[in-house]
Design a protein around this motif. Structure first.
Motif, PDB file in Angstrom:
ATOM      1  N   LEU A 186       0.826  -1.215   0.000  1.00 54.83           N
ATOM      2  CA  LEU A 186       0.000   0.000   0.000  1.00 54.83           C
ATOM      3  C   LEU A 186       0.856   1.259   0.000  1.00 54.83           C
ATOM      4  O   LEU A 186       0.565   2.224  -0.709  1.00 54.83           O
ATOM      5  CB  LEU A 186      -0.936  -0.007   1.216  1.00 54.83           C
ATOM      6  CG  LEU A 186      -1.922  -1.182   1.288  1.00 54.83           C
ATOM      7  CD1 LEU A 186      -2.794  -1.065   2.535  1.00 54.83           C
ATOM      8  CD2 LEU A 186      -2.797  -1.241   0.044  1.00 54.83           C
ATOM      9  N   ALA A 187       1.927   1.263   0.797  1.00 52.03           N
ATOM     10  CA  ALA A 187       2.776   2.458   0.869  1.00 52.03           C
ATOM     11  C   ALA A 187       3.546   2.644  -0.429  1.00 52.03           C
ATOM     12  O   ALA A 187       3.626   3.760  -0.969  1.00 52.03           O
ATOM     13  CB  ALA A 187       3.744   2.351   2.045  1.00 52.03           C
TER      14      ALA A 187
ATOM     15  N   GLU B 212       9.643  -5.124  -6.484  1.00 51.59           N
ATOM     16  CA  GLU B 212       8.821  -5.970  -5.612  1.00 51.59           C
ATOM     17  C   GLU B 212       9.182  -7.436  -5.856  1.00 51.59           C
ATOM     18  O   GLU B 212       9.363  -7.852  -6.994  1.00 51.59           O
ATOM     19  CB  GLU B 212       7.331  -5.711  -5.913  1.00 51.59           C
ATOM     20  CG  GLU B 212       6.352  -6.721  -5.357  1.00 51.59           C
ATOM     21  CD  GLU B 212       6.325  -6.803  -3.833  1.00 51.59           C
ATOM     22  OE1 GLU B 212       6.280  -5.759  -3.165  1.00 51.59           O
ATOM     23  OE2 GLU B 212       6.381  -7.940  -3.305  1.00 51.59           O
ATOM     24  N   ARG B 213       9.243  -8.190  -4.774  1.00 44.02           N
ATOM     25  CA  ARG B 213       9.617  -9.604  -4.893  1.00 44.02           C
ATOM     26  C   ARG B 213       8.452 -10.482  -5.363  1.00 44.02           C
ATOM     27  O   ARG B 213       8.626 -11.413  -6.131  1.00 44.02           O
ATOM     28  CB  ARG B 213      10.114 -10.086  -3.526  1.00 44.02           C
ATOM     29  CG  ARG B 213      10.720 -11.467  -3.510  1.00 44.02           C
ATOM     30  CD  ARG B 213      11.279 -11.762  -2.136  1.00 44.02           C
ATOM     31  NE  ARG B 213      10.344 -11.346  -1.096  1.00 44.02           N
ATOM     32  CZ  ARG B 213      10.677 -11.135   0.173  1.00 44.02           C
ATOM     33  NH1 ARG B 213      11.919 -11.301   0.570  1.00 44.02           N
ATOM     34  NH2 ARG B 213       9.773 -10.773   1.054  1.00 44.02           N
TER      35      ARG B 213
ATOM     36  N   ARG C 226       0.866 -13.784  -2.386  1.00 43.73           N
ATOM     37  CA  ARG C 226       1.559 -12.621  -1.803  1.00 43.73           C
ATOM     38  C   ARG C 226       2.262 -13.022  -0.513  1.00 43.73           C
ATOM     39  O   ARG C 226       1.918 -12.537   0.577  1.00 43.73           O
ATOM     40  CB  ARG C 226       0.546 -11.505  -1.514  1.00 43.73           C
ATOM     41  CG  ARG C 226       0.048 -10.761  -2.693  1.00 43.73           C
ATOM     42  CD  ARG C 226       1.111  -9.883  -3.350  1.00 43.73           C
ATOM     43  NE  ARG C 226       1.124  -8.531  -2.826  1.00 43.73           N
ATOM     44  CZ  ARG C 226       2.198  -7.937  -2.309  1.00 43.73           C
ATOM     45  NH1 ARG C 226       3.330  -8.591  -2.192  1.00 43.73           N
ATOM     46  NH2 ARG C 226       2.151  -6.692  -1.896  1.00 43.73           N
TER      47      ARG C 226
ATOM     48  N   GLY D  84       4.858 -12.006   0.622  1.00 47.81           N
ATOM     49  CA  GLY D  84       5.527 -10.850   1.224  1.00 47.81           C
ATOM     50  C   GLY D  84       4.654 -10.070   2.192  1.00 47.81           C
ATOM     51  O   GLY D  84       5.153  -9.213   2.927  1.00 47.81           O
TER      52      GLY D  84
ATOM     53  N   GLN E  45      -0.537 -10.390   6.162  1.00 44.61           N
ATOM     54  CA  GLN E  45      -1.939 -10.065   6.452  1.00 44.61           C
ATOM     55  C   GLN E  45      -2.769  -9.914   5.186  1.00 44.61           C
ATOM     56  O   GLN E  45      -3.861  -9.373   5.222  1.00 44.61           O
ATOM     57  CB  GLN E  45      -2.015  -8.774   7.285  1.00 44.61           C
ATOM     58  CG  GLN E  45      -1.610  -7.489   6.575  1.00 44.61           C
ATOM     59  CD  GLN E  45      -0.135  -7.159   6.712  1.00 44.61           C
ATOM     60  OE1 GLN E  45       0.695  -8.043   6.823  1.00 44.61           O
ATOM     61  NE2 GLN E  45       0.197  -5.875   6.695  1.00 44.61           N
TER      62      GLN E  45
ATOM     63  N   PRO F  96      -8.740  -9.462   7.361  1.00 43.88           N
ATOM     64  CA  PRO F  96      -9.637  -8.316   7.198  1.00 43.88           C
ATOM     65  C   PRO F  96      -8.905  -6.979   7.143  1.00 43.88           C
ATOM     66  O   PRO F  96      -8.001  -6.723   7.939  1.00 43.88           O
ATOM     67  CB  PRO F  96     -10.511  -8.399   8.455  1.00 43.88           C
ATOM     68  CG  PRO F  96     -10.524  -9.841   8.793  1.00 43.88           C
ATOM     69  CD  PRO F  96      -9.147 -10.344   8.457  1.00 43.88           C
ATOM     70  N   HIS F  97      -9.302  -6.174   6.201  1.00 45.70           N
ATOM     71  CA  HIS F  97      -8.833  -4.793   6.102  1.00 45.70           C
ATOM     72  C   HIS F  97     -10.056  -3.908   5.894  1.00 45.70           C
ATOM     73  O   HIS F  97     -10.918  -4.228   5.076  1.00 45.70           O
ATOM     74  CB  HIS F  97      -7.894  -4.604   4.905  1.00 45.70           C
ATOM     75  CG  HIS F  97      -6.465  -4.918   5.202  1.00 45.70           C
ATOM     76  ND1 HIS F  97      -6.031  -6.192   5.446  1.00 45.70           N
ATOM     77  CD2 HIS F  97      -5.369  -4.122   5.303  1.00 45.70           C
ATOM     78  CE1 HIS F  97      -4.722  -6.170   5.676  1.00 45.70           C
ATOM     79  NE2 HIS F  97      -4.291  -4.918   5.605  1.00 45.70           N
ATOM     80  N   PHE F  98     -10.087  -2.813   6.606  1.00 41.79           N
ATOM     81  CA  PHE F  98     -11.141  -1.818   6.423  1.00 41.79           C
ATOM     82  C   PHE F  98     -10.462  -0.484   6.180  1.00 41.79           C
ATOM     83  O   PHE F  98      -9.517  -0.130   6.897  1.00 41.79           O
ATOM     84  CB  PHE F  98     -12.022  -1.748   7.678  1.00 41.79           C
ATOM     85  CG  PHE F  98     -13.099  -0.708   7.589  1.00 41.79           C
ATOM     86  CD1 PHE F  98     -14.179  -0.883   6.740  1.00 41.79           C
ATOM     87  CD2 PHE F  98     -13.043   0.452   8.354  1.00 41.79           C
ATOM     88  CE1 PHE F  98     -15.181   0.076   6.649  1.00 41.79           C
ATOM     89  CE2 PHE F  98     -14.035   1.413   8.269  1.00 41.79           C
ATOM     90  CZ  PHE F  98     -15.109   1.225   7.414  1.00 41.79           C
TER      91      PHE F  98
ATOM     92  N   ARG G  31      -8.405  -6.545   0.964  1.00 42.71           N
ATOM     93  CA  ARG G  31      -7.058  -6.044   0.694  1.00 42.71           C
ATOM     94  C   ARG G  31      -6.537  -6.399  -0.709  1.00 42.71           C
ATOM     95  O   ARG G  31      -5.997  -5.530  -1.404  1.00 42.71           O
ATOM     96  CB  ARG G  31      -6.130  -6.563   1.806  1.00 42.71           C
ATOM     97  CG  ARG G  31      -4.650  -6.534   1.538  1.00 42.71           C
ATOM     98  CD  ARG G  31      -4.074  -5.148   1.766  1.00 42.71           C
ATOM     99  NE  ARG G  31      -2.704  -5.091   1.321  1.00 42.71           N
ATOM    100  CZ  ARG G  31      -1.653  -4.864   2.106  1.00 42.71           C
ATOM    101  NH1 ARG G  31      -1.826  -4.658   3.391  1.00 42.71           N
ATOM    102  NH2 ARG G  31      -0.442  -4.801   1.611  1.00 42.71           N
TER     103      ARG G  31
ATOM    104  N   ASP H  39       4.709   1.218   6.931  1.00 44.97           N
ATOM    105  CA  ASP H  39       5.057   0.270   7.996  1.00 44.97           C
ATOM    106  C   ASP H  39       6.565   0.110   8.166  1.00 44.97           C
ATOM    107  O   ASP H  39       7.027  -0.281   9.236  1.00 44.97           O
ATOM    108  CB  ASP H  39       4.450  -1.106   7.695  1.00 44.97           C
ATOM    109  CG  ASP H  39       2.983  -1.203   8.111  1.00 44.97           C
ATOM    110  OD1 ASP H  39       2.368  -0.156   8.373  1.00 44.97           O
ATOM    111  OD2 ASP H  39       2.458  -2.331   8.167  1.00 44.97           O
TER     112      ASP H  39
ATOM    113  N   PRO I 269      -3.323  -3.745  14.324  1.00 46.15           N
ATOM    114  CA  PRO I 269      -4.352  -3.194  13.428  1.00 46.15           C
ATOM    115  C   PRO I 269      -5.738  -2.994  14.022  1.00 46.15           C
ATOM    116  O   PRO I 269      -6.676  -2.770  13.267  1.00 46.15           O
ATOM    117  CB  PRO I 269      -4.402  -4.247  12.324  1.00 46.15           C
ATOM    118  CG  PRO I 269      -4.038  -5.509  12.992  1.00 46.15           C
ATOM    119  CD  PRO I 269      -3.102  -5.168  14.109  1.00 46.15           C
TER     120      PRO I 269
ATOM    121  N   GLY J  49      -7.414  -0.088  12.644  1.00 47.00           N
ATOM    122  CA  GLY J  49      -7.505  -0.049  11.177  1.00 47.00           C
ATOM    123  C   GLY J  49      -6.886   1.186  10.549  1.00 47.00           C
ATOM    124  O   GLY J  49      -7.387   1.699   9.551  1.00 47.00           O
TER     125      GLY J  49
ATOM    126  N   GLY K  19      -3.558   1.552   9.475  1.00 50.28           N
ATOM    127  CA  GLY K  19      -2.311   1.372   8.729  1.00 50.28           C
ATOM    128  C   GLY K  19      -2.343   1.981   7.342  1.00 50.28           C
ATOM    129  O   GLY K  19      -1.409   2.685   6.935  1.00 50.28           O
ATOM    130  N   ALA K  20      -3.407   1.731   6.597  1.00 49.31           N
ATOM    131  CA  ALA K  20      -3.467   2.231   5.214  1.00 49.31           C
ATOM    132  C   ALA K  20      -3.517   3.757   5.203  1.00 49.31           C
ATOM    133  O   ALA K  20      -2.887   4.402   4.359  1.00 49.31           O
ATOM    134  CB  ALA K  20      -4.683   1.647   4.504  1.00 49.31           C
TER     135      ALA K  20
END
Ligand code: FAD
Length: 449
Positions: free
Chosen positions: A11-12, A31-32, A47, A49, A52, A56-58, A107, A297, A304, A307, A309-310
């Motif tokens: 995301l970053a 990116e690997r 993924r 790498g 998570q 769940p991501h919100f 996500r 991160d 989290p 919620g 982080g993003a």
């Protein structure tokens, strides 16, 4: 314009890449992991790498606000991918409630959309690249090493996430290793995704109960997730890994029950051992190295449960973009110094506040487990609890609370508004510890036995 090499396409990495590309920089992301597989990122995208990735991501309103303002093409791509519009405020809505709107999705769906938008904007995304270290010349990072050979850059941006190897690479290259504040957050998450007719939000997505919090999180395309947050010390709740126990327990929470009355699309995923971590790349304001800055991160991560982080990644990415607008990228020392200063001034307080809230909530949960009332003199926590309780009794206070929960304003900003402090004192301070209906600790233990 400068040649930016961004490490990591999470995301970053993707957000930073688009912001810098839109300012005219040449941006390459390394990116690997492999590329998204096309139409079904949730089902098939590998993924390793990102641990998570399928949890769940919100996306909070703050994330949506910054994304739609700064990266409107990416925001459109998230909507086109099925991102669902959602208001943190339950109906009936009133004027001004658009502030609490967000667009959210699982996500993998969000990340695939951001990757498409990044490539469309001219970002070069090189996948399958295994990074192995950095090049250091007189205290300046001048590039990275990969399994395929070196890559030079005017600025290297570490977006490698919470497990970034940058500290090791710097030490191996002869630079000082950044000091770390690191701590197991102490929470365990028992989560499950569903598909069906999404229930209406009745109160708020994050609900506090005796010895657990429960999150009901909308996703895209008729999906959502439900998460039980407990303490890792609470061994009695480990049976929540069992889907039948998890389901039986959550049925007893009236506000949660409608959210589990649907078709599960995953088992119950249990995750613990998530660390809060902060890396000090400029102790006392002096950068340890120039030519490299961390975003997202890789700089700092919290557990989290709120919620955030993003939203943190977008706020941090924008800060770097703004620093580079005001500073000649060729002045490596100034770029590093100014970015670290700006981070310490604007993002670090948000990190500390998030961390502080989590520590209190964990201590409160642990007190519920041991049946010892949680006592603290910290007025921030007392205020946060009172605001939460007041939100359940007054629509204005609900909006004040959601301004904080949506990461739109800080508690200090909200409490400084006319009338908020008095109303919270009147409604919240003497409220029960857990105003929402649901099992107390004794009943929860009985359900889990
Ligand atoms: C269980 C859980 C649930 C969460 N829920 C939410 C939520 O609901 N809302 C929210 O906003 N945030 C949430 N977060 C936080 C969010 O996931 C992170 O803040 C976000 O992923 C940070 O993005 P990032 O780009 O900094 O790191 P990451 O997304 O971790 O990306 C790092 C990238 O670097 C790559 N990489 C790493 N090492 C190498 C290497 N050596 N070579 C090449 N590539 C490499 C990885 O493959 C990855 O693509 C959650 C986190 C966890 C742990």
């Amino acid at each position: 314009m400068a040649n930016m090499t961004i490490l990591g396409a999470g995301l970053a990495g993707l957000s930073t890449a688009m912001m810098l590309r839109n300012d005219g920089h040449d941006v390459t992301v390394l990116e690997r992991d492999p590329a998204p597989p096309g139409a079904e990122p949730w089902e098939t995208w590998q993924r390793p790498g990102v641990n998570q990735f399928r949890l769940p991501h919100f996306m909070l309103p703050r994330w949506w606000q910054v994304l739609s303002t700064e990266l409107p093409t990416a925001a459109s791509e998230v909507l086109a991918a099925g991102g669902s519009r959602f208001s943190l405020v339950p109906p009936p809505h009133r004027e001004g409630d658009a502030l609490f709107d967000t667009v959210t999705a699982r996500r993998p769906v969000i990340e695939a959309a951001l990757a498409r938008a990044a490539e469309a904007s001219g970002v070069v995304l090189r996948r399958g690249v295994r990074l192995t270290g950095v090049h250091l010349e007189s205290g300046r990072v001048t590039g990275v090493t990969t399994a395929e050979g070196p890559v030079r850059a005017d600025l290297v941006i570490d977006c490698l996430g919470r497990r970034s190897a940058m500290p090791d690479w710097l030490a191996a290259a002869g630079a000082p290793r950044p000091a770390e504040e690191k701590d197991d957050a102490g929470f365990v998450y028992y989560s499950r995704h569903f598909r069906g007719d999404r229930p209406d939000l009745q109160v708020m997505v994050q609900q506090q109960y005796a010895s657990v919090s429960v999150l009901t999180l909308p996703g895209d395309d008729g999906t959502w997730s439900v998460v039980v947050v407990a303490s890792t010390r609470d061994h009695a709740l480990r049976v929540l890994r069992d889907p039948s126990v998890w389901t039986d327990v959550l049925r007893r929470y009236p506000l949660v029950a409608p959210w589990i009355d649907a078709t599960p699309i995953t088992g119950v995923d249990a995750l613990a051992g998530i660390e809060d971590r902060l890396r000090h790349y400029a102790p006392d304001g002096t950068p340890l190295v120039t030519g490299m800055v961390p975003v997202g991160d890789a700089w700092a991560c919290t557990n989290p449960s709120l919620g955030r982080g993003a939203a943190f990644t977008l706020i941090h990415a924008r800060l770097l973009r703004d620093t580079l607008r005001d500073t000649d990228p060729a002045d490596h020392e100034k770029v590093a110094r100014r970015f670290h200063e700006a981070t310490a001034r604007t993002v670090l307080p948000l990190y500390r506040a998030t961390n502080g809230f989590d520590k209190h909530r964990l201590a409160e949960i642990d007190s519920d487990v041991t049946a010892v009332p949680y006592r603290t003199d910290d007025l921030r926590w007392i205020g946060a609890k009172a605001l939460y309780a007041a939100a359940l009794r007054d629509p204005d206070m609900l909006r004040a609370y959601l301004t904080v929960a949506g990461f739109l304003e800080t508690p200090d900003e909200v409490f400084a508004k006319p009338g908020v402090r008095d109303r919270v004192l009147a409604l919240g301070v003497s409220a029960p510890q857990y105003p929402l209906p649901g099992p107390g600790r004794a009943e929860l233990l009985r359900l889990c036995s």
